[in-house]
Design a protein around this motif. Structure first.
Motif, PDB file in Angstrom:
ATOM      1  N   GLY A   6      -6.852  -2.507   7.097  1.00  0.00           N
ATOM      2  CA  GLY A   6      -7.116  -3.835   6.372  1.00  0.00           C
ATOM      3  C   GLY A   6      -7.461  -3.704   4.909  1.00  0.00           C
ATOM      4  O   GLY A   6      -7.352  -2.762   4.154  1.00  0.00           O
ATOM      5  N   PHE A   7      -7.773  -4.785   4.494  1.00  0.00           N
ATOM      6  CA  PHE A   7      -8.286  -5.010   3.144  1.00  0.00           C
ATOM      7  C   PHE A   7      -9.759  -4.901   2.939  1.00  0.00           C
ATOM      8  O   PHE A   7     -10.699  -5.211   3.649  1.00  0.00           O
ATOM      9  N   THR A   8     -10.391  -4.167   1.953  1.00  0.00           N
ATOM     10  CA  THR A   8     -11.556  -4.031   1.715  1.00  0.00           C
ATOM     11  C   THR A   8     -12.179  -5.272   1.006  1.00  0.00           C
ATOM     12  O   THR A   8     -11.272  -5.945   0.247  1.00  0.00           O
ATOM     13  N   LEU A   9     -13.290  -5.362   0.793  1.00  0.00           N
ATOM     14  CA  LEU A   9     -14.023  -6.623   0.371  1.00  0.00           C
ATOM     15  C   LEU A   9     -13.975  -6.393  -1.222  1.00  0.00           C
ATOM     16  O   LEU A   9     -13.308  -7.447  -1.962  1.00  0.00           O
ATOM     17  N   ILE A  10     -13.687  -5.339  -1.729  1.00  0.00           N
ATOM     18  CA  ILE A  10     -13.300  -5.314  -3.093  1.00  0.00           C
ATOM     19  C   ILE A  10     -12.005  -5.363  -3.441  1.00  0.00           C
ATOM     20  O   ILE A  10     -11.617  -6.163  -4.745  1.00  0.00           O
ATOM     21  N   GLU A  11     -11.166  -5.134  -2.650  1.00  0.00           N
ATOM     22  CA  GLU A  11      -9.598  -5.515  -2.822  1.00  0.00           C
ATOM     23  C   GLU A  11      -9.366  -6.991  -2.938  1.00  0.00           C
ATOM     24  O   GLU A  11      -8.716  -7.619  -3.718  1.00  0.00           O
ATOM     25  N   ILE A  12     -10.034  -7.588  -1.844  1.00  0.00           N
ATOM     26  CA  ILE A  12     -10.096  -9.068  -1.826  1.00  0.00           C
ATOM     27  C   ILE A  12     -10.655  -9.685  -3.027  1.00  0.00           C
ATOM     28  O   ILE A  12     -10.066 -10.739  -3.715  1.00  0.00           O
ATOM     29  N   MET A  13     -11.682  -9.306  -3.684  1.00  0.00           N
ATOM     30  CA  MET A  13     -12.213  -9.898  -4.802  1.00  0.00           C
ATOM     31  C   MET A  13     -11.154  -9.755  -5.917  1.00  0.00           C
ATOM     32  O   MET A  13     -11.220 -10.577  -6.757  1.00  0.00           O
TER      33      MET A  13
END
Length: 138
Positions: A6-13
């Motif tokens: 999945g995506f990490t919070l940093i990648e989404i931000m």
């Protein structure tokens, strides 16, 4: 041990920041052209009405009077001058309003006519998008 994908919070931000940057760069270019597009629409509608008036004149040998107005293109006008060869069904299905929601102004005099949109401000005069648009200037 299971590994979750999945995506990490940093990648989404980071993705949201990039999208925000792109929107900030593109939006002013798109939004700034709305007024320019409305002026072009008004000019096209004035040309369409002018063509319908020319067809009216071809059939009846004169343009509708100022008092008969542009409605003579949609419904057979009464009063003088009476059109003897008015085309059944009219010359337009319905009269358009200018892009700012106002009716076009129609004036006929001496065998010629003028169609006017008062622009974005709906008042005489003005500059840029608020400037009057006349069939004589197109």
């Amino acid at each position: 041990m299971k590994r979750q994908s999945g995506f990490t919070l940093i990648e989404i931000m980071v993705v949201l920041a990039i999208l925000g940057f792109l929107v900030a760069m593109v939006a002013p270019n798109i939004l700034g052209r709305t007024g320019e597009a409305q002026v072009k629409i008004a000019k096209a509608q004035i040309k369409e009405i002018s063509n319908a008036l020319d067809l009216y004149k071809l059939d009846n040998y004169f343009y509708p009077s100022t008092s008969q107005g542009l409605n003579a293109l949609v419904e057979k006008p009464s009063g003088s001058p009476e059109p003897k060869n008015w085309k059944a069904g009219g010359y337009m299905k319905k009269l358009p309003q200018d892009p700012w929601g106002n009716d076009y102004i129609y004036i006929t005099e001496g065998g010629s006519f003028e169609i006017i949109s008062l622009g974005a401000d709906g008042a005489e005069g003005g500059e840029e998008e608020a400037a009057d648009i006349s069939s004589k200037d197109i």
